[in-house]
Design an enzyme around this catalytic site. Structure first.
Site, PDB file in Angstrom:
ATOM      1  N   ASN A 156      22.945  68.443  19.975  1.00 16.51           N
ATOM      2  CA  ASN A 156      24.107  69.316  20.095  1.00 16.51           C
ATOM      3  C   ASN A 156      25.257  68.441  20.585  1.00 16.51           C
ATOM      4  O   ASN A 156      25.320  68.098  21.753  1.00 16.51           O
ATOM      5  CB  ASN A 156      23.782  70.431  21.107  1.00 16.51           C
ATOM      6  CG  ASN A 156      24.982  71.304  21.425  1.00 16.51           C
ATOM      7  OD1 ASN A 156      26.015  71.216  20.759  1.00 16.51           O
ATOM      8  ND2 ASN A 156      24.854  72.137  22.442  1.00 16.51           N
ATOM      9  N   HIS A 164      24.303  79.572  22.919  1.00 21.31           N
ATOM     10  CA  HIS A 164      24.288  78.476  23.890  1.00 21.31           C
ATOM     11  C   HIS A 164      24.914  78.972  25.197  1.00 21.31           C
ATOM     12  O   HIS A 164      25.876  79.739  25.180  1.00 21.31           O
ATOM     13  CB  HIS A 164      25.051  77.254  23.354  1.00 21.31           C
ATOM     14  CG  HIS A 164      24.852  76.049  24.217  1.00 21.31           C
ATOM     15  ND1 HIS A 164      25.553  75.861  25.378  1.00 21.31           N
ATOM     16  CD2 HIS A 164      23.987  75.006  24.116  1.00 21.31           C
ATOM     17  CE1 HIS A 164      25.132  74.739  25.953  1.00 21.31           C
ATOM     18  NE2 HIS A 164      24.184  74.198  25.203  1.00 21.31           N
ATOM     19  N   GLU A 207      26.890  77.675  27.238  1.00 22.33           N
ATOM     20  CA  GLU A 207      28.329  77.423  27.395  1.00 22.33           C
ATOM     21  C   GLU A 207      29.132  78.507  26.684  1.00 22.33           C
ATOM     22  O   GLU A 207      30.216  78.891  27.136  1.00 22.33           O
ATOM     23  CB  GLU A 207      28.677  76.015  26.878  1.00 22.33           C
ATOM     24  CG  GLU A 207      28.192  74.948  27.863  1.00 22.33           C
ATOM     25  CD  GLU A 207      27.850  73.616  27.247  1.00 22.33           C
ATOM     26  OE1 GLU A 207      28.223  73.353  26.088  1.00 22.33           O
ATOM     27  OE2 GLU A 207      27.181  72.818  27.936  1.00 22.33           O
ATOM     28  N   GLU A 211      16.978  76.557  27.741  1.00 16.29           N
ATOM     29  CA  GLU A 211      17.849  75.612  28.428  1.00 16.29           C
ATOM     30  C   GLU A 211      18.268  76.177  29.776  1.00 16.29           C
ATOM     31  O   GLU A 211      19.170  77.013  29.847  1.00 16.29           O
ATOM     32  CB  GLU A 211      19.105  75.345  27.595  1.00 16.29           C
ATOM     33  CG  GLU A 211      18.804  74.779  26.227  1.00 16.29           C
ATOM     34  CD  GLU A 211      20.012  74.063  25.647  1.00 16.29           C
ATOM     35  OE1 GLU A 211      19.896  72.873  25.373  1.00 16.29           O
ATOM     36  OE2 GLU A 211      21.075  74.702  25.521  1.00 16.29           O
ATOM     37  N   GLY A 271      23.650  69.024  31.368  1.00 11.99           N
ATOM     38  CA  GLY A 271      24.718  68.089  31.677  1.00 11.99           C
ATOM     39  C   GLY A 271      24.786  67.695  33.145  1.00 11.99           C
ATOM     40  O   GLY A 271      25.745  67.066  33.580  1.00 11.99           O
TER      41      GLY A 271
HETATM   42  P1  PGA Z   1      22.461  68.071  27.974  1.00 12.33           P
HETATM   43  O1  PGA Z   1      22.837  69.371  27.127  1.00 12.33           O
HETATM   44  O2  PGA Z   1      21.330  67.387  27.238  1.00 12.33           O
HETATM   45  O3  PGA Z   1      23.716  67.256  28.006  1.00 12.33           O
HETATM   46  O4  PGA Z   1      22.034  68.540  29.328  1.00 12.33           O
HETATM   47  C1  PGA Z   1      21.855  70.124  26.490  1.00 12.33           C
HETATM   48  C2  PGA Z   1      22.494  71.302  25.797  1.00 12.33           C
HETATM   49  O5  PGA Z   1      23.388  71.935  26.367  1.00 12.33           O
HETATM   50  O6  PGA Z   1      22.140  71.638  24.652  1.00 12.33           O
END
Ligand code: PGA
Length: 251
Positions: free
Chosen positions: A10, A97, A99, A169, A175
């Site tokens: 992603n 997702h 976010e 997740e 992140g």
């Molecule tokens: P990350 O993100 O590997 O940077 O923690 C994963 C994601 O949000 O799909």
């Protein structure tokens, strides 16, 4: 039948088209070093989906989008329809997702519409679920994931469910450099599969459930070794072809 092993990148809002094409080409170039059994998917920003589709042509790497519109077409300024994504040669679309749930007001209601659009256009959704830190600390992570699945995935037909990828997740691991332990991942993946089984029966055994959240070459193997973890949805580490491919070697 063994479940599909998937490593999906992603890219989020990173790379301009030239960088994205370069990254995709590097993934293609190194792909042969990783077991053929791994299905790689890259999900660039909308702006260069078509160039990345072109860059991976002739390889077994698939391309996905990071979202799609709730509606089929029409006066929805700024939106991108599932039909447009599919027409470019994409096979997947990430939906739900964290976010998007957190910053853009994504709800189960909008996600039900997006899922319908994805299926109507032959795209396989990568449907994301996961709890935030507060919910984890309060011990509500099971209930949160269950609700996110019941409210959306339970509305699918058996045929649609057979063409679904789920990504677990934990928001607190995305992140942040904090990864769920392999045991934490297995515990909740097994739980998610149990929830899926309660609705779809044996078909739940075929549904790939990916782990996402600071997954990297150094921890992928341990996490992927768990029985109910079928791969990863990779953010930061997907922006370097070498790391992305090394994660695939975790199988
Ligand atoms: P990350 O993100 O590997 O940077 O923690 C994963 C994601 O949000 O799909």
């Amino acid at each position: 039948m063994a479940r599909k092993k998937i490593v999906a990148g992603n890219w989020k809002m990173n790379t301009v088209p030239a960088e994205g094409v370069e990254l995709a080409k590097s993934v293609v170039a190194g792909r042969s070093e990783v077991c053929e059994c791994v299905n790689f998917i890259v999900c660039p920003p909308f702006t260069h989906l078509s160039q990345v589709v072109e860059a991976v042509k002739g390889s077994d790497i698939a391309v996905g989008a990071q979202d799609c519109a709730t509606e089929a077409k029409g006066a929805y300024t700024g939106e991108v329809a599932a039909q447009m994504i599919a027409a470019l040669g994409c096979k997947y679309v990430i939906l739900g997702h964290s976010e998007r749930r957190q910053y853009y007001g994504e709800t189960s209601e909008s996600l039900n519409k997006k899922m319908a659009q994805a299926y109507a256009n032959g795209l396989t959704p990568i449907y994301c679920v996961g709890e935030n830190l507060e919910e984890r600390e309060a011990g509500n992570h099971f209930a949160v994931c269950k609700a996110q699945i019941e409210e959306v995935v339970f509305n699918l037909t058996e045929e649609q469910f057979a063409n679904l990828v789920i990504a677990y997740e934990p928001v607190w691991a995305i992140g942040t450099g904090k990864t769920a332990t392999a045991e934490q991942a297995q515990e909740i993946h097994a739980y998610i599969r149990e929830v899926l089984r309660s609705k779809f029966g044996a078909a739940a055994e075929e549904c790939p459930i990916l782990y996402g959240g600071s997954c990297k070459p150094s921890n992928a193997a341990e996490i992927f070794a768990k029985a109910d973890v079928d791969g990863g949805l990779i953010g930061g580490a997907a922006l370097k072809a070498e790391d992305f491919l090394a994660i695939g070697k975790g199988f």
